[in-house]
Design a protein around this motif. Structure first.
Motif, PDB file in Angstrom:
ATOM      1  N   ALA A  16       0.883  -1.005   0.100  1.00  0.00           N
ATOM      2  CA  ALA A  16       0.321   0.106  -0.067  1.00  0.00           C
ATOM      3  C   ALA A  16       0.875   1.276   0.020  1.00  0.00           C
ATOM      4  O   ALA A  16       0.631   2.396  -0.826  1.00  0.00           O
ATOM      5  CB  ALA A  16      -1.041  -0.066   1.206  1.00  0.00           C
ATOM      6  N   LYS A  17       1.930   1.179   0.656  1.00  0.00           N
ATOM      7  CA  LYS A  17       2.861   2.341   0.663  1.00  0.00           C
ATOM      8  C   LYS A  17       3.547   2.781  -0.669  1.00  0.00           C
ATOM      9  O   LYS A  17       3.469   3.781  -1.167  1.00  0.00           O
ATOM     10  CB  LYS A  17       3.834   2.256   1.742  1.00  0.00           C
ATOM     11  CG  LYS A  17       3.288   2.222   3.178  1.00  0.00           C
ATOM     12  CD  LYS A  17       4.656   1.797   4.093  1.00  0.00           C
ATOM     13  CE  LYS A  17       5.213   0.547   4.167  1.00  0.00           C
ATOM     14  NZ  LYS A  17       6.172   0.267   5.043  1.00  0.00           N
ATOM     15  N   ILE A  18       3.729   1.772  -1.103  1.00  0.00           N
ATOM     16  CA  ILE A  18       4.453   1.977  -2.591  1.00  0.00           C
ATOM     17  C   ILE A  18       3.509   2.399  -3.621  1.00  0.00           C
ATOM     18  O   ILE A  18       3.749   3.319  -4.548  1.00  0.00           O
ATOM     19  CB  ILE A  18       5.154   0.604  -3.065  1.00  0.00           C
ATOM     20  CG1 ILE A  18       6.609   0.147  -2.155  1.00  0.00           C
ATOM     21  CG2 ILE A  18       5.663   0.616  -4.488  1.00  0.00           C
ATOM     22  CD1 ILE A  18       7.119  -1.038  -2.488  1.00  0.00           C
ATOM     23  N   GLU A  19       2.178   1.800  -3.602  1.00  0.00           N
ATOM     24  CA  GLU A  19       1.304   2.203  -4.357  1.00  0.00           C
ATOM     25  C   GLU A  19       0.899   3.562  -4.124  1.00  0.00           C
ATOM     26  O   GLU A  19       0.813   4.283  -5.141  1.00  0.00           O
ATOM     27  CB  GLU A  19       0.115   1.361  -4.156  1.00  0.00           C
ATOM     28  CG  GLU A  19       0.146  -0.135  -4.635  1.00  0.00           C
ATOM     29  CD  GLU A  19       0.006  -0.324  -6.214  1.00  0.00           C
ATOM     30  OE1 GLU A  19      -0.250   0.614  -6.883  1.00  0.00           O
ATOM     31  OE2 GLU A  19       0.240  -1.454  -6.528  1.00  0.00           O
ATOM     32  N   HIS A  68       3.771   5.701  -5.920  1.00  0.00           N
ATOM     33  CA  HIS A  68       3.548   5.713  -7.321  1.00  0.00           C
ATOM     34  C   HIS A  68       2.691   6.693  -7.636  1.00  0.00           C
ATOM     35  O   HIS A  68       2.690   7.620  -8.658  1.00  0.00           O
ATOM     36  CB  HIS A  68       3.378   4.560  -7.790  1.00  0.00           C
ATOM     37  CG  HIS A  68       4.452   3.299  -7.623  1.00  0.00           C
ATOM     38  ND1 HIS A  68       4.061   2.144  -8.042  1.00  0.00           N
ATOM     39  CD2 HIS A  68       5.626   3.667  -7.342  1.00  0.00           C
ATOM     40  CE1 HIS A  68       5.314   1.549  -7.800  1.00  0.00           C
ATOM     41  NE2 HIS A  68       6.258   2.587  -7.600  1.00  0.00           N
ATOM     42  N   ARG A  69       1.429   6.828  -6.847  1.00  0.00           N
ATOM     43  CA  ARG A  69       0.131   7.747  -7.081  1.00  0.00           C
ATOM     44  C   ARG A  69       0.501   9.102  -6.833  1.00  0.00           C
ATOM     45  O   ARG A  69       0.467   9.853  -8.024  1.00  0.00           O
ATOM     46  CB  ARG A  69      -0.840   7.257  -6.395  1.00  0.00           C
ATOM     47  CG  ARG A  69      -2.224   8.243  -6.867  1.00  0.00           C
ATOM     48  CD  ARG A  69      -3.298   7.730  -5.639  1.00  0.00           C
ATOM     49  NE  ARG A  69      -3.049   7.889  -4.318  1.00  0.00           N
ATOM     50  CZ  ARG A  69      -3.081   9.146  -3.593  1.00  0.00           C
ATOM     51  NH1 ARG A  69      -3.328  10.146  -4.179  1.00  0.00           N
ATOM     52  NH2 ARG A  69      -2.803   9.032  -2.287  1.00  0.00           N
ATOM     53  N   THR A 116       4.405   5.522 -13.604  1.00  0.00           N
ATOM     54  CA  THR A 116       3.641   4.627 -14.616  1.00  0.00           C
ATOM     55  C   THR A 116       4.074   3.166 -13.917  1.00  0.00           C
ATOM     56  O   THR A 116       5.149   2.923 -13.940  1.00  0.00           O
ATOM     57  CB  THR A 116       4.040   4.847 -15.843  1.00  0.00           C
ATOM     58  OG1 THR A 116       3.348   6.077 -16.319  1.00  0.00           O
ATOM     59  CG2 THR A 116       3.107   3.803 -16.675  1.00  0.00           C
ATOM     60  N   ASN A 117       2.849   2.496 -13.637  1.00  0.00           N
ATOM     61  CA  ASN A 117       3.322   1.004 -13.619  1.00  0.00           C
ATOM     62  C   ASN A 117       2.983   0.197 -14.743  1.00  0.00           C
ATOM     63  O   ASN A 117       1.652   0.233 -15.233  1.00  0.00           O
ATOM     64  CB  ASN A 117       2.126   0.516 -12.314  1.00  0.00           C
ATOM     65  CG  ASN A 117       2.840   0.790 -11.044  1.00  0.00           C
ATOM     66  OD1 ASN A 117       3.383   0.063 -10.328  1.00  0.00           O
ATOM     67  ND2 ASN A 117       2.444   1.928 -10.612  1.00  0.00           N
ATOM     68  N   ASP A 118       3.949  -0.713 -15.461  1.00  0.00           N
ATOM     69  CA  ASP A 118       3.809  -1.373 -16.560  1.00  0.00           C
ATOM     70  C   ASP A 118       2.842  -2.625 -15.884  1.00  0.00           C
ATOM     71  O   ASP A 118       3.161  -2.965 -14.670  1.00  0.00           O
ATOM     72  CB  ASP A 118       5.016  -1.811 -17.042  1.00  0.00           C
ATOM     73  CG  ASP A 118       5.661  -0.525 -17.813  1.00  0.00           C
ATOM     74  OD1 ASP A 118       4.784   0.361 -18.534  1.00  0.00           O
ATOM     75  OD2 ASP A 118       6.864  -0.452 -17.978  1.00  0.00           O
ATOM     76  N   ILE A 126       4.560   9.525   3.491  1.00  0.00           N
ATOM     77  CA  ILE A 126       3.969   8.469   3.300  1.00  0.00           C
ATOM     78  C   ILE A 126       4.470   7.547   4.404  1.00  0.00           C
ATOM     79  O   ILE A 126       3.795   6.719   5.182  1.00  0.00           O
ATOM     80  CB  ILE A 126       4.364   7.848   1.988  1.00  0.00           C
ATOM     81  CG1 ILE A 126       3.357   8.568   0.804  1.00  0.00           C
ATOM     82  CG2 ILE A 126       3.652   6.372   1.861  1.00  0.00           C
ATOM     83  CD1 ILE A 126       3.936   8.291  -0.568  1.00  0.00           C
ATOM     84  N   LEU A 127       5.678   7.140   4.689  1.00  0.00           N
ATOM     85  CA  LEU A 127       6.328   6.324   5.579  1.00  0.00           C
ATOM     86  C   LEU A 127       5.908   6.801   6.897  1.00  0.00           C
ATOM     87  O   LEU A 127       5.581   5.867   7.852  1.00  0.00           O
ATOM     88  CB  LEU A 127       7.792   6.249   5.558  1.00  0.00           C
ATOM     89  CG  LEU A 127       8.503   5.642   4.330  1.00  0.00           C
ATOM     90  CD1 LEU A 127       9.818   5.727   4.051  1.00  0.00           C
ATOM     91  CD2 LEU A 127       8.120   4.144   4.360  1.00  0.00           C
ATOM     92  N   GLY A 128       5.954   7.921   7.119  1.00  0.00           N
ATOM     93  CA  GLY A 128       5.486   8.585   8.626  1.00  0.00           C
ATOM     94  C   GLY A 128       3.854   8.274   8.856  1.00  0.00           C
ATOM     95  O   GLY A 128       3.575   7.779   9.797  1.00  0.00           O
TER      96      GLY A 128
END
Length: 251
Positions: A177-180, A183-184, A189-191, A245-247
């Motif tokens: 969820a954090k990585i998503e 990215h947002r 861009t996620n291939d 995000i990490l916080g």
């Protein structure tokens, strides 16, 4: 290269990219053996992070014909460097870097005897464009890129082809969820796994040396090699977003 009848060994072959790649290679007539922690079609279930299991696999490969070795298995870490556990770091170093080297050591003698073979290492754009908070992941992928280049030069003229492929972000279960969210918020861009698998298969068939997937990432990789200070400044803002995000995910 014609893949019909080729014996392919693929690590991480039951993941998103791996399944798509296996299907493409099999459609082209290759015999694909998968190495993965989970069971699947024509899979040797192996925990590559386990020293004994890795040793056993390498001993098997020394006497087994492998025409194409594809090192796809990998682990990711997104977070503050001091918070990555020693155990997770050790496992990441093993799977992302030691395993590809060990497997290459195992299959190379047979390839040299036949004067033909291909080793394919799946890296990441982060191997050339290191990203904050993916510090150890970037380090392992940079190491894999260096290994690929050195190996190619060591065996030039011996019939051994070495291919290094650097995908950008891919929509796979590795993205939590954090990585998503990262990215947002950073417009990454996620291939799809299928798109990446097609690029990998094409690179194998045409024996490409280095392939970077996606723009503008490929351009920024080249720019980073020439003007790293420019990229340093560009990534500071993304670092701050990652910190937020990490916080927000801390207990």
């Amino acid at each position: 290269m014609q893949l019909n009848g080729k014996q392919v060994l693929l690590t991480g072959g039951n993941g998103g990219i791996g399944k798509a790649l296996s299907a493409i290679l099999r459609e082209q007539g290759a015999h694909v053996t998968v190495i993965d922690r989970t069971a699947g079609e024509n899979t040797r279930v192996t925990n590559l992070a386990d020293a004994d299991e890795l040793d056993a696999l390498c001993e098997t490969l020394k006497v087994q014909r492998v025409d194409i070795l594809i090192n796809l298995a990998g682990l990711m870490y997104f977070g503050h460097l001091p918070e990555q556990s020693a155990a997770h770091l050790s496992t990441m170093l093993t799977v992302n870097l030691e395993v590809p080297i060990r497997l290459a050591q195992a299959v190379l003698p047979g390839m040299l005897e036949r004067e033909e073979g291909q080793i394919v290492n799946i890296g990441s754009v982060f191997g050339s464009l290191a990203f904050p908070h993916f510090t150890t992941y970037s380090a392992t992928k940079a190491g894999l890129k260096g290994f690929s280049e050195a190996l190619r030069r060591e065996y030039a003229g011996k019939g051994i082809d070495v291919t290094h492929i650097a995908p950008r972000a891919v929509k796979t279960p590795l993205n939590d969820a954090k990585i998503e969210e990262l990215h947002r918020r950073t417009s990454v861009t996620n291939d799809s796994p299928e798109r990446v698998a097609k690029h990998i298969a094409n690179a194998i068939v045409h024996k490409h040396k280095n392939v970077a997937i996606g723009q503008p990432e490929s351009f920024f990789m080249r720019l980073n090699a020439l003007l790293p200070g420019v990229i340093d400044r560009a990534l500071v803002g993304k670092r701050d977003i990652a910190n937020e995000i990490l916080g927000s995910y801390k207990a």
